[in-house]
Design an enzyme around this catalytic site. Structure first.
Site, PDB file in Angstrom:
ATOM      1  N   ASN A   9     -11.918  31.151 -36.195  1.00 53.43           N
ATOM      2  CA  ASN A   9     -13.075  30.690 -36.965  1.00 53.43           C
ATOM      3  C   ASN A   9     -14.309  30.998 -36.132  1.00 53.43           C
ATOM      4  OD1 ASN A   9     -15.089  29.298 -38.235  1.00 53.43           O
ATOM      5  ND2 ASN A   9     -14.010  27.324 -38.306  1.00 53.43           N
ATOM      6  N   ARG A  94     -11.313  32.599 -40.907  1.00 59.34           N
ATOM      7  CA  ARG A  94     -12.167  31.883 -41.849  1.00 59.34           C
ATOM      8  C   ARG A  94     -13.335  32.797 -42.180  1.00 59.34           C
ATOM      9  NH1 ARG A  94     -16.277  26.930 -40.851  1.00 59.34           N
ATOM     10  NH2 ARG A  94     -16.794  26.624 -43.033  1.00 59.34           N
ATOM     11  N   HIS A 182     -16.960  25.099 -48.045  1.00 60.01           N
ATOM     12  CA  HIS A 182     -16.033  24.129 -47.427  1.00 60.01           C
ATOM     13  C   HIS A 182     -14.712  24.043 -48.180  1.00 60.01           C
ATOM     14  CE1 HIS A 182     -19.812  22.099 -45.608  1.00 60.01           C
ATOM     15  NE2 HIS A 182     -19.193  22.801 -44.672  1.00 60.01           N
ATOM     16  N   GLY A 213     -22.631  21.023 -41.155  1.00 60.21           N
ATOM     17  CA  GLY A 213     -22.827  21.459 -42.540  1.00 60.21           C
ATOM     18  C   GLY A 213     -22.186  20.386 -43.408  1.00 60.21           C
ATOM     19  N   ARG A 242     -30.172  22.176 -42.076  1.00 63.33           N
ATOM     20  CA  ARG A 242     -30.461  22.770 -43.397  1.00 63.33           C
ATOM     21  C   ARG A 242     -30.999  21.707 -44.357  1.00 63.33           C
ATOM     22  NH1 ARG A 242     -24.672  25.197 -44.237  1.00 63.33           N
ATOM     23  NH2 ARG A 242     -24.261  24.899 -42.017  1.00 63.33           N
ATOM     24  N   GLU A 380      -8.723  22.683 -41.299  1.00 62.05           N
ATOM     25  CA  GLU A 380      -8.924  23.994 -41.929  1.00 62.05           C
ATOM     26  C   GLU A 380      -8.019  25.050 -41.274  1.00 62.05           C
ATOM     27  OE1 GLU A 380     -12.761  22.750 -41.022  1.00 62.05           O
ATOM     28  OE2 GLU A 380     -13.672  23.690 -42.781  1.00 62.05           O
TER      29      GLU A 380
HETATM   30  P1  ADP Z   1     -19.176  21.727 -38.230  1.00 66.59           P
HETATM   31  O1  ADP Z   1     -19.855  21.703 -39.570  1.00 66.59           O
HETATM   32  O2  ADP Z   1     -19.908  22.546 -37.203  1.00 66.59           O
HETATM   33  O3  ADP Z   1     -17.690  22.011 -38.282  1.00 66.59           O
HETATM   34  P2  ADP Z   1     -18.373  19.078 -37.458  1.00 66.59           P
HETATM   35  O4  ADP Z   1     -17.573  18.756 -38.651  1.00 66.59           O
HETATM   36  O5  ADP Z   1     -17.655  19.255 -36.158  1.00 66.59           O
HETATM   37  O6  ADP Z   1     -19.367  20.260 -37.699  1.00 66.59           O
HETATM   38  O7  ADP Z   1     -19.459  17.906 -37.283  1.00 66.59           O
HETATM   39  C1  ADP Z   1     -20.340  17.917 -36.203  1.00 66.59           C
HETATM   40  C2  ADP Z   1     -21.333  16.786 -36.393  1.00 66.59           C
HETATM   41  O8  ADP Z   1     -20.637  15.533 -36.563  1.00 66.59           O
HETATM   42  C3  ADP Z   1     -22.202  16.562 -35.160  1.00 66.59           C
HETATM   43  O9  ADP Z   1     -23.335  17.382 -35.209  1.00 66.59           O
HETATM   44  C4  ADP Z   1     -22.580  15.112 -35.294  1.00 66.59           C
HETATM   45  O10 ADP Z   1     -23.767  15.028 -36.043  1.00 66.59           O
HETATM   46  C5  ADP Z   1     -21.463  14.490 -36.111  1.00 66.59           C
HETATM   47  N1  ADP Z   1     -20.661  13.523 -35.356  1.00 66.59           N
HETATM   48  C6  ADP Z   1     -19.586  13.758 -34.558  1.00 66.59           C
HETATM   49  N2  ADP Z   1     -19.125  12.596 -34.030  1.00 66.59           N
HETATM   50  C7  ADP Z   1     -19.920  11.605 -34.519  1.00 66.59           C
HETATM   51  C8  ADP Z   1     -19.978  10.196 -34.362  1.00 66.59           C
HETATM   52  N3  ADP Z   1     -19.115   9.533 -33.590  1.00 66.59           N
HETATM   53  N4  ADP Z   1     -20.941   9.519 -35.030  1.00 66.59           N
HETATM   54  C9  ADP Z   1     -21.828  10.164 -35.806  1.00 66.59           C
HETATM   55  N5  ADP Z   1     -21.825  11.481 -36.010  1.00 66.59           N
HETATM   56  C10 ADP Z   1     -20.902  12.206 -35.378  1.00 66.59           C
END
Ligand code: ADP
Length: 395
Positions: A9, A94, A182, A213, A242, A380
């Site tokens: 990915n 991906r 997604h 995202g 975004r 995923e």
């Molecule tokens: P991506 O879309 O890049 O796959 P992820 O699903 O890994 O992103 O989500 C990343 C985001 O999740 C981080 O930028 C953060 O904002 C949020 N995040 C991760 N852990 C926590 C937490 N414990 N509390 C609040 N937000 C969180």
């Protein structure tokens, strides 16, 4: 010799991978090892997890892994070393945009890659990186089958009314429609929900994929009927950087009256808006949650407000809702955000169970007679590995 499938990915700031072993005619759903190079544009680091062990983090030198091409090479070297005597059977990628043409995973040929390059303007932050990952893997492992799995494909079950924009029909025919994204995450949740939810009704399900995202999807009997993202991954919910849903009149104003160029506007909408733009502090929900700055609080309020409103819209598309699933970074980890969203959806019958919500797993609501709320970790990589493994089988 054990055969394996590698998933790749390749994103804008991280490149993630996992390897899954094949035993006879079955794929082991637990990866042998997985990892990522993250922080490519800032402070790069590599993270590797072997089996169920603790992950191991290693800081990488910015000068060595400072751009995507080099980071990809570095990661593929690491995978190669780890593959050792395993036999590589296929690489699953991906790929964010499959356009209207691809409603299922595809074996990658030079011709398919050329077609996928045409979608780069529709996903400029993702598609070029995804395709660079494909090319690097092809070069590295020319004998292995390369398969593309699309984030848009899951939504191709939607009716025309859900998919269209109210634009002149020639534009719709040319492919300017709501593709949705997604999809690999929604596909995974749809595949595990029946077992996890057991007797709890889940025919009309809303899945909230809330990460850097963010989007949501309405699923009827496990199939997508509506989603919040559209032609590009800019639409719908506000995200890390975004903007999400915006009056197109604002864009005309910025172009015509404020003299913004198209590329300045793209940069503003993709990179400088969302939680980052609203707060002026960070795109990371964790940081905003800890801040008492009024702009950070305002950004969170907006995120919750839009999510609650969109849940209402998706519930309307389904004619009601039986289950709501939270997944991805924010959805899986922030009990604070989940509680606010569920409280905003009390009118639909959701009643948050604070104790269960704090555990970040399973059912997090109380009302036995109303719809249920859940936290389910998305996967995923497993969906990509399964498609890569089964691609030759007739559907
Ligand atoms: P991506 O879309 O890049 O796959 P992820 O699903 O890994 O992103 O989500 C990343 C985001 O999740 C981080 O930028 C953060 O904002 C949020 N995040 C991760 N852990 C926590 C937490 N414990 N509390 C609040 N937000 C969180």
């Amino acid at each position: 010799m054990t055969a394996v499938i590698v998933t790749l990915n390749a994103g804008s700031s991280s490149i993630k991978f996992a390897t899954f072993s094949i035993y006879g005619d079955a794929l082991n759903p637990e990866p042998e090892f997985k990892g990522q190079i993250a922080g490519i544009d800032g402070d790069p680091f590599m993270e590797i997890t072997v089996g169920k062990d603790q992950s191991r983090k290693e800081q990488l030198c910015k000068e060595i892994v400072g751009d995507h091409g080099i980071a990809l090479d570095y990661l593929l070297n690491t995978i190669d070393e780890r593959l050792g005597t395993y036999q590589l059977s296929g690489v699953g990628h991906r790929v964010v945009h499959g356009g209207a043409k691809f409603s299922a995973p595809q074996i990658l040929t030079n011709e398919t890659i050329t077609q996928l390059e045409k979608f780069i303007p529709l996903a400029p932050g993702h598609q070029p990186h995804n395709l660079n990952g494909v090319k690097a893997a092809q070069k590295r492992w020319p004998e292995a089958r390369q398969v593309a799995c699309f984030d848009t494909a899951f939504h191709r079950t939607q009716e025309k009314a859900a998919e269209q924009f109210a634009l002149p029909y020639m534009m719709t025919e040319e492919g300017i429609i709501r593709y949705g994204f997604h999809g690999l995450s929604y596909e995974y949740i749809a595949s595990v929900a029946p077992e996890i939810m057991g007797d709890a009704p889940h025919q009309r399900m809303i899945v909230a994929h809330l990460g850097a995202g963010a989007s949501m999807c309405a699923l009827m009997d496990g199939k997508s009927v509506a989603t919040t993202m559209g032609f590009t991954a800019l639409d719908g919910l506000p995200m890390g950087t975004r903007c999400g849903d915006i009056d197109p009149g604002v864009l005309l104003y910025l172009l015509q009256e404020k003299g913004m160029s198209a590329s300045e506007l793209a940069d503003c909408l993709y990179e400088k808006s969302g939680l980052l733009g609203m707060s002026g502090i960070s795109s990371d929900m964790r940081i905003l949650q800890e801040s008492d700055d009024p702009r950070a609080i305002g950004a969170i309020d907006y995120f919750v407000h839009r999510t609650v409103r969109e849940i209402g819209s998706l519930a309307a598309a389904l004619g009601g809702v039986d289950a709501l699933v939270f997944t991805a970074g924010i959805g899986e980890n922030s009990s604070f955000i989940r509680k606010q969203i569920l409280t905003g959806c009390r009118w639909l019958g959701f009643e948050v169970d604070d104790h269960a919500n704090a555990t970040n797993v399973g059912c997090i609501t109380l009302n036995d007679n109303g719809p249920s709320g859940w936290v389910i970790r998305t996967n995923e990589e497993l969906v990509i590995a399964q498609h890569t493994f089964h691609i030759d089988e007739p559907v």
